[in-house]
Design an enzyme around this catalytic site. Structure first.
Site, PDB file in Angstrom:
ATOM      1  N   GLN A 228       1.358  -1.107  -0.340  1.00 50.27           N
ATOM      2  CA  GLN A 228       0.003  -0.285  -0.396  1.00 50.27           C
ATOM      3  C   GLN A 228       0.568   0.640   0.012  1.00 50.27           C
ATOM      4  O   GLN A 228       1.488   1.809   1.235  1.00 50.27           O
ATOM      5  CB  GLN A 228      -1.120  -0.128   0.975  1.00 50.27           C
ATOM      6  CG  GLN A 228      -1.465  -1.818   1.147  1.00 50.27           C
ATOM      7  CD  GLN A 228      -2.750  -2.265   0.031  1.00 50.27           C
ATOM      8  OE1 GLN A 228      -3.705  -0.604   0.061  1.00 50.27           O
ATOM      9  NE2 GLN A 228      -2.507  -2.534  -0.267  1.00 50.27           N
ATOM     10  N   GLY A 269     -12.249   1.749   4.195  1.00 53.59           N
ATOM     11  CA  GLY A 269     -10.423   1.351   3.519  1.00 53.59           C
ATOM     12  C   GLY A 269     -10.160   2.006   2.174  1.00 53.59           C
ATOM     13  O   GLY A 269      -9.933   3.431   2.268  1.00 53.59           O
ATOM     14  N   HIS A 270      -9.491   1.714   2.109  1.00 60.72           N
ATOM     15  CA  HIS A 270      -7.980   2.410   1.169  1.00 60.72           C
ATOM     16  C   HIS A 270      -8.708   3.393   0.120  1.00 60.72           C
ATOM     17  O   HIS A 270      -9.559   2.259  -0.855  1.00 60.72           O
ATOM     18  CB  HIS A 270      -7.131   0.838   1.097  1.00 60.72           C
ATOM     19  CG  HIS A 270      -7.130   0.191   0.105  1.00 60.72           C
ATOM     20  ND1 HIS A 270      -6.143  -0.313  -0.570  1.00 60.72           N
ATOM     21  CD2 HIS A 270      -8.688  -0.004  -0.499  1.00 60.72           C
ATOM     22  CE1 HIS A 270      -6.527  -1.504  -0.599  1.00 60.72           C
ATOM     23  NE2 HIS A 270      -8.333  -1.538  -1.203  1.00 60.72           N
ATOM     24  N   ASN A 271      -8.197   3.947  -0.219  1.00 60.43           N
ATOM     25  CA  ASN A 271      -9.001   4.720  -1.617  1.00 60.43           C
ATOM     26  C   ASN A 271     -10.021   5.309  -1.710  1.00 60.43           C
ATOM     27  O   ASN A 271     -10.984   5.814  -2.491  1.00 60.43           O
ATOM     28  CB  ASN A 271      -8.623   4.139  -2.520  1.00 60.43           C
ATOM     29  CG  ASN A 271      -7.269   3.850  -2.995  1.00 60.43           C
ATOM     30  OD1 ASN A 271      -6.601   2.839  -2.582  1.00 60.43           O
ATOM     31  ND2 ASN A 271      -5.999   4.708  -2.610  1.00 60.43           N
ATOM     32  N   SER A 289     -12.087   2.049  -1.857  1.00 60.77           N
ATOM     33  CA  SER A 289     -12.293   2.855  -3.276  1.00 60.77           C
ATOM     34  C   SER A 289     -13.804   3.549  -3.102  1.00 60.77           C
ATOM     35  O   SER A 289     -14.497   3.942  -4.426  1.00 60.77           O
ATOM     36  CB  SER A 289     -12.118   1.589  -4.618  1.00 60.77           C
ATOM     37  OG  SER A 289     -10.666   1.585  -4.206  1.00 60.77           O
TER      38      SER A 289
END
Lengths: 370, 370, 370
Positions: A228, A269-271, A289
């Site tokens: 990441q 979560g990521h992004n 995302s």
């Protein structure tokens, strides 16, 4: 045994607060009894004649009428109800009439915090804190015991790091922002000015990204880590509750815009991108995302699946699962209604045949149509 | 590779435990083989003739009959089944007959912890702990590495603070209460005697309270913070799991009564009141100002919305959402039944037309009624 | 204000990376323009001609066609689409053709982490860390500020403990395993080699076990604690997210097999067994003694009730509740479909009469059958 409510005394002003001073500071108009001082803030049902209370909505009319609060903050439409409460003290009841009682109450709590009941805070840099030689900590910043600021990190003017906070390499804490005890701000992550992050929240752990790779034995797949490489960027005036997780992005960054408010135990979560002034209640999960608009609200325990989009001004009920993008503002829900267990069992069992029931209904409709 | 079960040896008594001593301490009656010693505690399916096991419910009869446990704690109704197991060791099988095997097993685990497998604990005050000059820590209290006790806080007799615990200003830890590593007890918050809080739990973070205030640009509202002026009060004999959040009240306090048991990752909002001996499984969320009665149970992942009331003796199934007050004792559920994905898709799609289906059914009923 | 994306520069290589070197390391074939260097990794939509991007699935064809990435990692079937993008730079577009673009991208992120954007890490043992005299820490292990290693604990070669990590008595950290800031590895718990645990996770808190005991007043039952005498055993190559809880077993151990991947805020109850290479998304809860097979996936917020069994290769959708054992591989779901609030209210209300509707339908079928 739970001890008696220490709060009553804890929150009280020793000498009383001049009501005129409050009204001068916060606006509005005093009506009714000539009350000079109030000693404490209290909800309607717990208030006594020494207390200042408030009523935020006409649905609390019955509580207002039964309340023993010496002074009540009310909207103009409820002023008479506040003044004409039964069994008044000598001199009668008083009302503090304002346009938006809830906003005035919010401002009042801030005044009370500033003048009557200050929040304990670290003083200077605690001798046990550890600051790397290459970190930049403003002389006015305050660090609690065992706080850690790593190399290349920046802590701006008036920021406050609680006990055991970790600000990792090259992270950035904006002016006046407070990180509660045990908060982790990961390497390269940034939070803007006037923020507040409560205890135990982890900002900048790795997002959950893996590529499936077949095992040689053919029995299944193992997961190969996707490093990441992004970070987390948080705007100004953001509040994040306790024990939340805001993951760093895979390539780009995870972003919370200005004024976002998150309750406790929330997973971002990521992004993910969260628009300005969006608020989420406890235990919400936003998968990777997803793009959440501005001015949205998400009720407690709601879940948004990955890569979806929510428009601005979308409101999701508690415990609802967003499985498709929602591009129109509005209020959306998906909650299984609770029932006594026997009724639920019957209905849930029938639900598993629902599509078949529909087919039977259709057949019946065909058969009975003249 | 996961290593082999070290627990078998870890939990074992080196010299064996005299069974008569156990029975003398915990009550009940020995029947069958004259077993003198047991070496370990084990579940029915893993037990060998050196092990002491238990059967809590008649539904485990088949497991009992297949078990190789030398001695089994059983209710009187299962004593014969325990004694007549096939393929006995020389001397036969033994049963320890008690009125309530599960309660006896619980007491036995406590005896085992005390006499055979002691829990590691800090000794005295660790040299790296930091205690403010104005804090009061009882000489028998134990503090782990880097524990912090701030000004005006009190730690009572025999209390234990794990590594990195933070007891903030004026907080109070009752006698014999243990706080696990990284626990935060916020300023002015109190926990009573004989409590246990597991690692990472944050008690006394701010409740989630904001008043909406229109933005000048007219596009939406920002959130003005309501300072949280209350605290958290926790009774005696309360256990709280790991990484939970118990928020401080807005004006009054958030309260957990005596004997409450919370599992991990639970969110308790501001001004919630939880009655005595109520238990909640993992991942439960209770929104602000909800009032939960005594002797309730909430299954894992259940959610209770704000300002609701649950009567005493209300039992909520896992993952159910309480959307209205429940004033009658009983068992309540609201769970979407899981199914294979295709069946679920069809039923879920039909569910979105359910009200329309009902209308069609009604029309059909009218049409076909003679 | 959220600051502009620092990631773009943060992730960039100062001198560029030789593309031929990447291909030599990771395999595949270069086609199209003779690109010599790339400067950064980027998603398709953010990439510029200096960037290397990837397309994992044909459903992203439109994004591929619109992308300005100088080089795109693609499967053979998408190579032409990557090369024939409109508006090419001088020299044209390039494609890096591989069998499995997602796996190659994963390997690429690892290469990038190793060569271009190293992760910050502690160096040696920080002077503020506290290691008990009876602990065994390998000379190559790295410990962050205020990390704690208690008596009898073992930290193997190349392991890394972040700031404020607590490795309790007799716990074991395998070779090359990294524990993020504030992680707790409880006494007697073990994690294997090459693991990664993110910040705030608590491994080895007590499982939630209590026996009900009637109160003398007859009003209800109190809960008598069952001491949790087991531990947690974790295999090799396991990744666990931030603020998770993995409880110790009651008698035996809680087990995570090799290659398990857990996202954030996950609750694993006592004596749960998770098979190898199973992955769980954020906010999942697994109740005590559940047995999850190998190669399973659980979507975010899914809940598995206690004592159930999931076979290998079972896939549970997000937010679904597993209430019975699932012994066949497959994909299972149980999610209430979200809808606009009015439609949901009508359908949810009707759902409470679903069983009655079915009875009415049956009656109607009987009545109208000739």
């Amino acid at each position: 045994m739970v001890l008696p409510n220490g709060g009553r005394d804890r929150q009280a002003s020793a000498t009383g607060v001049l009501l005129a001073e409050l009204v001068a500071a916060l606006g509005g108009e005093l009506r009714g009894a000539d009350v000079r001082r109030v000693w404490r803030l209290a909800p309607l049902v717990e208030a006594d004649p020494d207390s200042l209370s408030f009523v935020a909505h006409p649905r609390y009319l019955a509580q207002l009428q039964a309340s023993r609060a010496g002074v009540v903050i009310v909207a103009p439409t409820l002023a008479d109800a506040a003044l004409q409460r039964p069994d008044p003290p000598p001199g009668g009841w008083a009302a503090w009439v304002v346009a938006d009682p809830y906003a005035t109450f919010a401002a009042l709590t801030r005044w009370w915090r500033a003048h009557v009941q200050p929040r304990p805070a670290p003083v200077g840099v605690h001798p046990t804190a550890w600051v790397a030689p290459g970190a930049r900590v403003h002389p006015t910043a305050r660090l609690g015991p065992f706080a850690v600021v790593e190399d290349g990190a920046v802590v701006e003017e008036g920021a406050e790091l609680g006990a055991h906070v970790v600000v990792q390499v090259r992270a950035h804490v904006g002016a006046g922002t407070r990180l509660g005890p045990h908060v982790v701000l990961g390497y390269d992550c940034r939070i803007g000015a006037r923020g507040l992050v409560h205890g135990g929240t982890v900002i900048g752990a790795d997002g959950f990204g893996f590529a499936p790779v077949p095992l040689p034995d053919g029995e299944g797949k193992r997961w190969e880590k996707i490093e990441q490489l992004g970070a987390v960027r948080i705007g100004d005036d953001v509040e994040i509750g306790a024990n939340c997780c805001i993951d760093r992005g895979a390539l780009g960054d995870t972003v919370l815009e200005d004024g976002v408010k998150l309750d406790n135990l929330i997973q971002i979560g990521h992004n993910v991108h969260v628009g300005r002034h969006t608020a989420m209640a406890g235990c919400v999960g936003i998968a990777g995302s997803a793009r959440i608009g501005a001015f949205c609200t998400l009720g407690g325990g709601a879940i948004v699946l990955g890569h979806l989009e929510l428009a601005d001004h979308v409101h999701i009920s508690a415990a609802s699962v967003v499985m498709r993008s929602i591009l129109q503002p509005g209020h959306y829900s998906g909650i299984f209604p609770i029932d006594d267990n026997r009724a639920w069992e019957k209905n849930a069992a029938t639900l598993r045949q629902l599509h078949a029931l529909r087919e039977r209904l259709k057949a019946l409709e065909r058969r009975t149509t003249p």
